[in-house]
Design an enzyme around this catalytic site. Structure first.
Site, PDB file in Angstrom:
ATOM      1  N   TYR A 156      79.154  65.202  75.828  1.00  0.00           N
ATOM      2  CA  TYR A 156      78.535  63.830  75.767  1.00  0.00           C
ATOM      3  C   TYR A 156      77.078  63.598  75.950  1.00  0.00           C
ATOM      4  CZ  TYR A 156      78.460  58.742  77.084  1.00  0.00           C
ATOM      5  OH  TYR A 156      78.111  57.365  77.430  1.00  0.00           O
ATOM      6  N   LYS A 160      74.296  61.960  73.495  1.00  0.00           N
ATOM      7  CA  LYS A 160      73.433  60.817  73.875  1.00  0.00           C
ATOM      8  C   LYS A 160      71.985  60.930  73.711  1.00  0.00           C
ATOM      9  CE  LYS A 160      76.716  57.621  74.294  1.00  0.00           C
ATOM     10  NZ  LYS A 160      76.668  56.535  73.393  1.00  0.00           N
ATOM     11  N   THR A 191      83.694  48.994  81.705  1.00  0.00           N
ATOM     12  CA  THR A 191      84.255  48.991  80.656  1.00  0.00           C
ATOM     13  C   THR A 191      85.697  49.239  80.356  1.00  0.00           C
ATOM     14  OG1 THR A 191      83.418  50.717  79.120  1.00  0.00           O
ATOM     15  CG2 THR A 191      81.778  48.941  79.428  1.00  0.00           C
TER      16      THR A 191
END
Length: 255
Positions: A156, A160, A191
């Site tokens: 990840y 990013k 979220t």
């Protein structure tokens, strides 16, 4: 109201979380909004809610890891609304369990890079086919504080960080063409995607390393609406002198 009047905006990952919040906010501000995602049912639900509130919206199913889907998404926006003013690259996925560089899986790496990094690049390239001839546009990428400071799973983080790099590259390439490109790096954010993380699968060594270098005690996490408000600023002409900028949105937890 009307900060985005007559602007045509494409938002990837517009079916939930930050993308949904941004789509509703942008439509409220007068934009013609094109939202995309892989899950059609959730996407159409957001579109119906925008229409019910009086907004203009087009829902397009798209998997941004596929070149043709990105091309078709931008073409659909221009065919329906006549132009493309703003691209918000929001679609993305997490890796599984914050796996550090000595633990990440090849499967995770392929999935995360395909969607987060390649998907963002495919979407930018497709959008520039329309933005460069008209000599105007704003591209806003959603990365993560993980890409800014390294705190997260290796797959990840790498995806990013790549988005931050390609933002600066795009800004440099298009600075003389009237096109801006900036990147937002949210910190902890509430979220559906983050809520669905499997905490039993966490790499606790990586989690401990992250805790040693940031302080989230007493600092509230961002909401999707918080990030949407920052995206709105970069989508409007109010931010027109800004390009190539990296903005961390985390209430100060990573200072």
């Amino acid at each position: 109201m009307n900060r985005l009047a007559e602007k045509v905006v494409v938002i990837t990952g517009g079916n939930s979380g930050v993308g949904e919040a941004a789509a509703k906010l942008f439509a409220h501000e007068g934009a013609k909004v094109v939202i995309s995602a892989r899950r059609v049912e959730a996407l159409e639900k957001v579109a119906e809610e925008i229409k019910a509130a009086g907004g203009e919206v087009l829902a397009v199913r798209a998997d941004i890891s596929k070149v043709e889907d990105c091309e078709n998404l931008m073409a659909a926006a221009v065919k329906t609304f006549g132009k493309l003013d703003v691209l918000v690259n929001n679609a993305g996925v997490l890796d599984s369990g914050l796996k550090a560089i000595n633990h990440f899986s090849d499967e995770d790496l392929d999935k995360v890079i395909d969607i987060n990094q390649k998907g963002t690049m495919y979407a930018i390239r497709a959008a520039l086919k329309y933005m460069l001839p008209q000599k105007s546009g704003s591209i806003v990428n959603v990365a993560s504080v993980a890409g800014y400071n390294g705190g997260g799973g290796a797959a990840y983080v790498s995806s990013k960080a790549a988005i931050i790099g390609v933002t600066k590259h795009t800004a440099m390439r298009t600075a003389t063409s009237g096109i801006r490109c900036n990147v937002i790096c949210p910190g902890s954010i509430l979220t559906p995607m983050t809520a669905g993380m499997d905490h039993t699968n966490m790499d606790m060594e990586m989690f401990g390393a992250m805790a040693a270098h940031s302080d989230i005690r007493g600092v509230k996490p961002c909401t999707a609406e918080d990030v949407a408000n920052v995206l709105l600023f970069f989508a409007t002409d109010e931010s027109k002198p800004l390009t190539g900028q990296t903005i961390v949105c985390d209430y100060g937890s990573n200072l």
